[in-house]
Design a protein around this motif. Structure first.
Motif, PDB file in Angstrom:
ATOM      1  N   VAL A   9       0.851  -1.194   0.000  1.00 45.04           N
ATOM      2  CA  VAL A   9       0.000   0.000   0.000  1.00 45.04           C
ATOM      3  C   VAL A   9       0.887   1.245   0.000  1.00 45.04           C
ATOM      4  N   LEU A  10       0.289   2.367  -0.409  1.00 43.93           N
ATOM      5  CA  LEU A  10       1.010   3.643  -0.340  1.00 43.93           C
ATOM      6  C   LEU A  10       0.954   4.137   1.106  1.00 43.93           C
ATOM      7  N   ALA A  11       2.128   4.245   1.734  1.00 44.42           N
ATOM      8  CA  ALA A  11       2.178   4.625   3.149  1.00 44.42           C
ATOM      9  C   ALA A  11       2.299   6.136   3.304  1.00 44.42           C
ATOM     10  N   SER A  12       2.998   6.792   2.356  1.00 42.79           N
ATOM     11  CA  SER A  12       3.177   8.250   2.438  1.00 42.79           C
ATOM     12  C   SER A  12       3.472   8.775   1.041  1.00 42.79           C
ATOM     13  N   ARG A  13       3.269  10.076   0.840  1.00 42.57           N
ATOM     14  CA  ARG A  13       3.527  10.673  -0.472  1.00 42.57           C
ATOM     15  C   ARG A  13       4.976  11.141  -0.536  1.00 42.57           C
ATOM     16  N   PRO A  14       5.658  10.918  -1.677  1.00 39.38           N
ATOM     17  CA  PRO A  14       7.070  11.310  -1.762  1.00 39.38           C
ATOM     18  C   PRO A  14       7.247  12.828  -1.798  1.00 39.38           C
ATOM     19  N   PRO A  20      11.831   3.788  -0.394  1.00 39.45           N
ATOM     20  CA  PRO A  20      11.122   2.556   0.000  1.00 39.45           C
ATOM     21  C   PRO A  20      10.102   2.786   1.097  1.00 39.45           C
ATOM     22  N   ASP A  21      10.344   3.771   1.997  1.00 43.11           N
ATOM     23  CA  ASP A  21       9.380   3.940   3.090  1.00 43.11           C
ATOM     24  C   ASP A  21       8.103   4.662   2.661  1.00 43.11           C
ATOM     25  N   ASN A  22       7.986   5.004   1.373  1.00 40.14           N
ATOM     26  CA  ASN A  22       6.685   5.470   0.876  1.00 40.14           C
ATOM     27  C   ASN A  22       5.693   4.309   0.755  1.00 40.14           C
ATOM     28  N   PHE A  23       6.214   3.067   0.898  1.00 41.58           N
ATOM     29  CA  PHE A  23       5.356   1.887   0.721  1.00 41.58           C
ATOM     30  C   PHE A  23       5.315   1.072   2.013  1.00 41.58           C
ATOM     31  N   MET A  51       2.718   5.760 -12.438  1.00 39.34           N
ATOM     32  CA  MET A  51       2.419   5.512 -11.024  1.00 39.34           C
ATOM     33  C   MET A  51       3.037   6.593 -10.130  1.00 39.34           C
ATOM     34  N   ARG A  52       4.157   7.167 -10.601  1.00 40.40           N
ATOM     35  CA  ARG A  52       4.795   8.242  -9.831  1.00 40.40           C
ATOM     36  C   ARG A  52       3.849   9.434  -9.696  1.00 40.40           C
ATOM     37  N   GLY A  53       3.163   9.779 -10.787  1.00 43.76           N
ATOM     38  CA  GLY A  53       2.210  10.893 -10.756  1.00 43.76           C
ATOM     39  C   GLY A  53       1.061  10.624  -9.802  1.00 43.76           C
ATOM     40  N   ARG A  54       0.604   9.376  -9.774  1.00 44.37           N
ATOM     41  CA  ARG A  54      -0.524   9.031  -8.899  1.00 44.37           C
ATOM     42  C   ARG A  54      -0.149   9.141  -7.428  1.00 44.37           C
ATOM     43  N   MET A  55       1.150   9.061  -7.134  1.00 43.83           N
ATOM     44  CA  MET A  55       1.583   9.127  -5.723  1.00 43.83           C
ATOM     45  C   MET A  55       1.491  10.551  -5.179  1.00 43.83           C
ATOM     46  N   ASN A  56       1.372  11.544  -6.083  1.00 46.73           N
ATOM     47  CA  ASN A  56       1.216  12.945  -5.648  1.00 46.73           C
ATOM     48  C   ASN A  56      -0.255  13.240  -5.385  1.00 46.73           C
ATOM     49  N   ASP A  57      -0.481  14.335  -4.685  1.00 42.34           N
ATOM     50  CA  ASP A  57      -1.857  14.701  -4.360  1.00 42.34           C
ATOM     51  C   ASP A  57      -2.323  15.906  -5.178  1.00 42.34           C
ATOM     52  N   GLY A  58      -1.652  16.212  -6.274  1.00 44.72           N
ATOM     53  CA  GLY A  58      -1.998  17.418  -7.029  1.00 44.72           C
ATOM     54  C   GLY A  58      -2.965  17.124  -8.156  1.00 44.72           C
ATOM     55  N   ARG A  59      -3.262  18.167  -8.944  1.00 50.17           N
ATOM     56  CA  ARG A  59      -4.156  18.006 -10.089  1.00 50.17           C
ATOM     57  C   ARG A  59      -3.480  17.157 -11.153  1.00 50.17           C
ATOM     58  N   LEU A  67      -3.934   6.970   0.064  1.00 52.82           N
ATOM     59  CA  LEU A  67      -3.031   6.440   1.095  1.00 52.82           C
ATOM     60  C   LEU A  67      -3.643   5.186   1.721  1.00 52.82           C
ATOM     61  N   ASP A  68      -2.791   4.263   2.117  1.00 53.34           N
ATOM     62  CA  ASP A  68      -3.197   3.026   2.808  1.00 53.34           C
ATOM     63  C   ASP A  68      -4.017   2.074   1.942  1.00 53.34           C
ATOM     64  N   GLU A  69      -4.069   2.355   0.639  1.00 53.92           N
ATOM     65  CA  GLU A  69      -4.753   1.441  -0.295  1.00 53.92           C
ATOM     66  C   GLU A  69      -3.699   0.751  -1.164  1.00 53.92           C
ATOM     67  N   THR A  70      -4.049  -0.415  -1.718  1.00 54.61           N
ATOM     68  CA  THR A  70      -3.136  -1.156  -2.594  1.00 54.61           C
ATOM     69  C   THR A  70      -2.700  -0.274  -3.761  1.00 54.61           C
TER      70      THR A  70
END
Ligand SMILES: NC(=O)c1ccc[n+]([C@@H]2O[C@H](COP(=O)([O-])OP(=O)(O)OC[C@H]3O[C@@H](n4cnc5c(N)ncnc54)[C@H](OP(=O)(O)O)[C@@H]3O)[C@@H](O)[C@H]2O)c1
Length: 341
Positions: A9-14, A20-23, A51-59, A67-70
């Motif tokens: 799961v995504l643990a935190s946004r980069p 590695p601790d983003n997961f 997938m890198r773009g999806r890890m951000n919270d922007g437009r 976060l916390d989802e697969t």
């Protein structure tokens, strides 16, 4: 069969580069399919730059990864339980089950594939999303005319390798840009491009411009952009009148920190007037209508051995975060996959 499913799961946004601790790894129960659903054992995960773009919270063009989802992601695998009449145990399917060993999906969003002519993993590469991306940008945006020069960056990769081979099959001059002599050698000798520029061999933008000019003596009519940065600006300077630029990806900017200036900013906009070129961004999932035609052509070329490809395969779910970080740094050589079975 095990009743436990490992997932990431995504643990935190980069903040800039992915670490590695983003997961976070989790073990949960294997889900039960409901009516109209199918349970799939995943054989390969696809790792892709988007997938890198999806890890951000922007437009963006798609919603952020929660976060916390697969973690999102394309997969190929085998049906191991079905509650839909259209799927049977043993069917091979492409889906978007994400970074996990088992997944349940509605049958209507899974696609059955025939792996008797091309290997299952190819449905995540040249016969799947990256191949269709190459096909769309090349055929529908660049749409080259006889004898033209087509340039593609990240040329040894999942998308770029298909672009250049389609161009060669059509009789165009195909020029790749790739990082390092080994990748460039492969692009020319194995994939049959006419030339390849090793951008890492250039110490300065001026040197890069010289190398690209040497490889494109008649200028550039079609440019398939995968990376951005200095490479984009240099190729724009080589465009012929009425050239077409298909903006597929700008990977050199994906790991930017929030607010950081884009490396892909166009430095010489007067080229729009000098070359009267057209530049068009696209997202392959907006063009579902062309998928059947594109997949038919690509699987046909693959089955006949006329479309070559290469894979970087990481082994096991544990290897996924590092393989993804490597993809964003160019350490993959060809389509990046993770083998789970
Ligand atoms: N628009 C769409 O619908 C769509 C769909 C799929 C993919 N894409 C885009 O297409 C592009 C290629 O994707 P792919 O799946 O085929 O990946 P890929 O080319 O297999 O792998 C990524 C490659 O990008 C290059 N790269 C990484 N960081 C770089 C940097 N800072 N500067 C220059 N090059 C860098 C590396 O190749 P080198 O070592 O040769 O530099 C790396 O191997 C990506 O930008 C992706 O986002 C867009």
């Amino acid at each position: 069969m095990t009743t436990r499913n490992r997932r990431i799961v995504l643990a935190s946004r980069p903040d800039g580069a992915v670490t590695p601790d983003n997961f976070r790894f989790e073990t949960v129960d294997v889900p039960e399919p409901a009516e109209g659903q199918v349970l799939v054992r995943v054989h390969y995960l696809s790792l892709d730059p988007y997938m890198r773009g999806r890890m951000n919270d922007g437009r963006s063009y798609a919603n952020p990864q929660a976060l916390d989802e697969t973690m999102v992601g394309g997969t190929v695998g085998e049906v191991i339980a079905s509650r839909d009449p259209g799927f049977a145990v043993g069917d091979k399917v492409v889906g978007n089950l994400g970074w996990q060993e088992y997944g349940v999906a509605d049958a209507k969003i899974l696609q059955k594939v025939d792996d008797s002519r091309v290997p299952l993993s190819a449905f995540l590469g040249p016969a799947g999303m990256p191949g269709v991306t190459a096909w769309y940008g090349y055929r529908k945006i660049i749409a080259p005319k006889a004898g033209e020069t087509v340039v593609v960056s990240a040329a040894s990769g999942a998308v770029g390798s298909v672009v250049g081979q389609l161009a060669k099959a059509d009789g165009m001059r195909a020029v790749g840009i790739a990082g390092g002599p080994e990748k460039c050698d492969y692009v020319v000798r194995e994939l049959g491009f006419d030339a390849c520029v090793d951008y890492k061999a250039a110490q300065t933008p001026k040197e890069l411009a010289r190398l690209i000019k040497e490889a494109t003596p008649d200028g550039v009519d079609g440019y398939f952009e995968n990376v951005g940065g200095d490479i984009l600006n240099t190729v724009l300077g080589r465009l012929n009148t009425f050239a077409r630029v298909a903006v597929c990806g700008l990977i050199s900017d994906y790991n930017n920190k929030p607010g950081e200036a884009a490396k892909s900013a166009i430095q010489n906009p007067v080229m729009f007037l000098v070359a009267r070129f057209r530049m068009e961004g696209f997202i392959v999932s907006d063009h579902l209508d062309i998928w059947p035609e594109a997949v038919r052509e690509l699987t046909g070329l693959l089955a006949e051995g006329r479309l070559k490809y290469r894979e970087s395969i990481a082994e096991g779910l544990d290897a996924t975060p590092e393989a993804f970080i490597g993809l964003l740094a160019g350490r993959n050589f060809g389509k990046q996959l993770v083998r789970l079975v």
